[in-house]
Design a protein around this motif. Structure first.
Motif, mmCIF file in Angstrom:
data_model
loop_
_atom_site.group_PDB
_atom_site.id
_atom_site.type_symbol
_atom_site.label_atom_id
_atom_site.label_comp_id
_atom_site.label_asym_id
_atom_site.label_seq_id
_atom_site.Cartn_x
_atom_site.Cartn_y
_atom_site.Cartn_z
ATOM 1 N N ALA A 18 0.831 -1.203 0.000
ATOM 2 C CA ALA A 18 0.000 0.000 0.000
ATOM 3 C C ALA A 18 0.866 1.253 0.000
ATOM 4 C CB ALA A 18 -0.926 -0.012 1.221
ATOM 5 N N GLU A 19 1.998 1.188 0.673
ATOM 6 C CA GLU A 19 2.889 2.348 0.754
ATOM 7 C C GLU A 19 3.582 2.620 -0.581
ATOM 8 O OE1 GLU A 19 4.419 5.448 3.324
ATOM 9 O OE2 GLU A 19 2.653 4.169 3.182
ATOM 10 N N LEU A 20 3.554 1.659 -1.485
ATOM 11 C CA LEU A 20 4.220 1.833 -2.782
ATOM 12 C C LEU A 20 3.302 2.438 -3.841
ATOM 13 C CD1 LEU A 20 6.089 -1.600 -3.079
ATOM 14 C CD2 LEU A 20 6.917 0.534 -2.073
ATOM 15 N N LEU A 21 2.016 2.574 -3.549
ATOM 16 C CA LEU A 21 1.055 2.969 -4.571
ATOM 17 C C LEU A 21 1.385 4.317 -5.199
ATOM 18 C CD1 LEU A 21 -2.313 1.797 -2.989
ATOM 19 C CD2 LEU A 21 -1.026 0.700 -4.817
ATOM 20 N N ALA A 22 1.879 5.254 -4.392
ATOM 21 C CA ALA A 22 2.164 6.593 -4.898
ATOM 22 C C ALA A 22 3.659 6.853 -5.059
ATOM 23 C CB ALA A 22 1.559 7.642 -3.955
ATOM 24 N N ALA A 23 4.485 5.821 -4.913
ATOM 25 C CA ALA A 23 5.938 6.002 -4.962
ATOM 26 C C ALA A 23 6.446 6.009 -6.396
ATOM 27 C CB ALA A 23 6.627 4.886 -4.178
ATOM 28 N N ASP A 24 7.557 6.714 -6.598
ATOM 29 C CA ASP A 24 8.222 6.713 -7.906
ATOM 30 C C ASP A 24 9.072 5.459 -8.094
ATOM 31 O OD1 ASP A 24 7.155 9.207 -8.587
ATOM 32 O OD2 ASP A 24 8.804 10.280 -7.631
ATOM 33 N N SER A 25 9.606 4.943 -6.994
ATOM 34 C CA SER A 25 10.434 3.735 -7.062
ATOM 35 C C SER A 25 10.549 3.138 -5.662
ATOM 36 C CB SER A 25 11.833 4.039 -7.622
ATOM 37 O OG SER A 25 12.534 4.931 -6.781
ATOM 38 N N LEU A 26 10.985 1.886 -5.622
ATOM 39 C CA LEU A 26 11.243 1.196 -4.358
ATOM 40 C C LEU A 26 12.748 1.057 -4.188
ATOM 41 C CD1 LEU A 26 10.596 -0.567 -1.882
ATOM 42 C CD2 LEU A 26 10.304 -2.506 -3.453
ATOM 43 N N LEU A 27 13.260 1.574 -3.083
ATOM 44 C CA LEU A 27 14.683 1.477 -2.760
ATOM 45 C C LEU A 27 14.843 0.455 -1.641
ATOM 46 C CD1 LEU A 27 17.572 2.616 -3.157
ATOM 47 C CD2 LEU A 27 17.018 4.344 -1.431
ATOM 48 N N LEU A 28 15.592 -0.606 -1.912
ATOM 49 C CA LEU A 28 15.777 -1.675 -0.934
ATOM 50 C C LEU A 28 17.115 -1.532 -0.227
ATOM 51 C CD1 LEU A 28 14.432 -4.727 -2.971
ATOM 52 C CD2 LEU A 28 13.280 -3.520 -1.107
ATOM 53 N N GLU A 29 17.093 -1.650 1.083
ATOM 54 C CA GLU A 29 18.308 -1.565 1.898
ATOM 55 C C GLU A 29 19.062 -2.890 1.839
ATOM 56 O OE1 GLU A 29 21.189 -0.539 3.368
ATOM 57 O OE2 GLU A 29 19.832 1.057 4.062
ATOM 58 N N ARG A 30 20.270 -2.857 1.290
ATOM 59 C CA ARG A 30 21.047 -4.084 1.221
ATOM 60 C C ARG A 30 22.386 -3.968 1.951
ATOM 61 N NH1 ARG A 30 21.813 -6.129 -4.572
ATOM 62 N NH2 ARG A 30 22.836 -7.787 -3.376
ATOM 63 N N HIS A 31 22.563 -2.891 2.727
ATOM 64 C CA HIS A 31 23.817 -2.719 3.456
ATOM 65 C C HIS A 31 23.628 -2.721 4.966
ATOM 66 C CE1 HIS A 31 25.118 -1.531 -0.577
ATOM 67 N NE2 HIS A 31 26.336 -1.793 -0.165
ATOM 68 N N GLU A 32 22.431 -3.057 5.426
ATOM 69 C CA GLU A 32 22.198 -3.184 6.853
ATOM 70 C C GLU A 32 22.653 -4.554 7.335
ATOM 71 O OE1 GLU A 32 18.042 -3.269 7.783
ATOM 72 O OE2 GLU A 32 17.682 -5.053 6.579
ATOM 73 N N ASN A 33 22.818 -4.694 8.646
ATOM 74 C CA ASN A 33 22.998 -6.013 9.253
ATOM 75 C C ASN A 33 21.633 -6.613 9.556
ATOM 76 O OD1 ASN A 33 25.769 -5.889 9.140
ATOM 77 N ND2 ASN A 33 26.013 -5.210 11.250
ATOM 78 N N TYR A 34 21.573 -7.924 9.469
ATOM 79 C CA TYR A 34 20.330 -8.650 9.738
ATOM 80 C C TYR A 34 19.862 -8.394 11.158
ATOM 81 C CZ TYR A 34 17.478 -12.721 10.984
ATOM 82 O OH TYR A 34 16.485 -13.545 11.447
ATOM 83 N N ARG A 35 18.538 -8.356 11.329
ATOM 84 C CA ARG A 35 17.943 -8.210 12.654
ATOM 85 C C ARG A 35 16.930 -9.311 12.869
ATOM 86 N NH1 ARG A 35 15.743 -2.322 13.471
ATOM 87 N NH2 ARG A 35 15.137 -3.312 15.423
ATOM 88 N N LYS A 36 16.977 -9.918 14.059
ATOM 89 C CA LYS A 36 16.080 -11.025 14.393
ATOM 90 C C LYS A 36 14.670 -10.524 14.679
ATOM 91 C CE LYS A 36 19.778 -13.601 16.747
ATOM 92 N NZ LYS A 36 20.203 -14.139 18.049
ATOM 93 N N GLN A 37 13.737 -11.472 14.614
ATOM 94 C CA GLN A 37 12.344 -11.264 15.022
ATOM 95 C C GLN A 37 11.707 -10.085 14.294
ATOM 96 O OE1 GLN A 37 12.073 -11.188 19.317
ATOM 97 N NE2 GLN A 37 13.123 -13.149 19.524
#
Length: 219
Positions: A18-37
């Protein structure tokens, strides 16, 4: 709207889309460290026993939070694919559109992507097609704690299974629909629940955050 920045979840809740409906593009974070839960390696579905998490196990889970998300490997020593698929079949096998999408999803599972990021990305690309959201997908070039608000809407950790029902994933960013179990609508589930219930019409049930919540049964 500027680009929307998200971490890459596993079978995201409907609010993610739903948050992508009005977005120009989706930027995915690929430089974070993994987080549990978090939704990074789990999603929520509803079964006859109520809401149930489906969790993808990762290698060295006790130290995995020190591993960058796009390097984190899936633990195939655990028979999680069989468990996930059997649970999905039991929960949704009788739904109107499970068979419509099942083979595409199953193909991703049996391909056994080595890394969690690759699994999640394959599922996300499938879901974007199913929801008819032809949005450009880009990736962060480095870790940044903050981005200019006029360029990037930062939604990292905006959705959390720990905060339900008060997180945005449970706050009306989708119209209610008839689910397979229960008399009352359960928000915050993976968008798979929506797809299996209403099929190609799923995109019309997503509600942008700027709209009033429409928590009503469809006519």
């Amino acid at each position: 709207m500027p680009a929307v920045l998200f971490e890459l979840p596993y079978c995201p809740p409907a609010a993610f889309f739903a948050e992508l409906l009005a977005a120009d593009s989706l930027l995915l974070e690929r430089h974070e460290n993994y987080r549990k839960q978090t939704y990074r390696n789990r999603c929520l579905i509803v079964t006859a026993q109520g809401v149930q998490p489906l969790t993808v196990p990762v290698i060295d889970g006790n130290r995995s939070e020190k591993v960058r998300i796009d390097e984190l490997e899936i633990d195939y020593r655990q028979n999680w694919i069989h468990r996930h698929w059997r649970t999905l079949q039991t929960a949704y096998g009788g739904s109107a559109y499970f068979e419509y999408y099942a083979d595409y999803l199953h193909d991703i599972y049996v391909g056994k992507p080595q890394r969690l990021f690759d699994l999640n990305l394959a599922v996300l690309q499938l879901l974007l097609r199913c929801l008819r959201l032809p949005l450009p997908v880009e990736y962060t070039a480095e870790w940044q704690a903050r981005y200019p608000a006029e360029l990037v809407l930062d939604r990292r950790d905006w959705l959390s299974p720990k905060q339900l029902p008060d997180s945005p994933s449970g706050a009306g960013l989708q119209r209610a629909y008839r689910q397979c179990f229960g008399a009352e609508f359960v928000p915050g589930l993976s968008v798979l629940d929506l797809l299996f219930a209403v099929g190609p019409a799923a995109g019309t049930y997503l509600v942008p955050a700027s709209w009033p919540a429409a928590n009503l049964w469809p006519e």
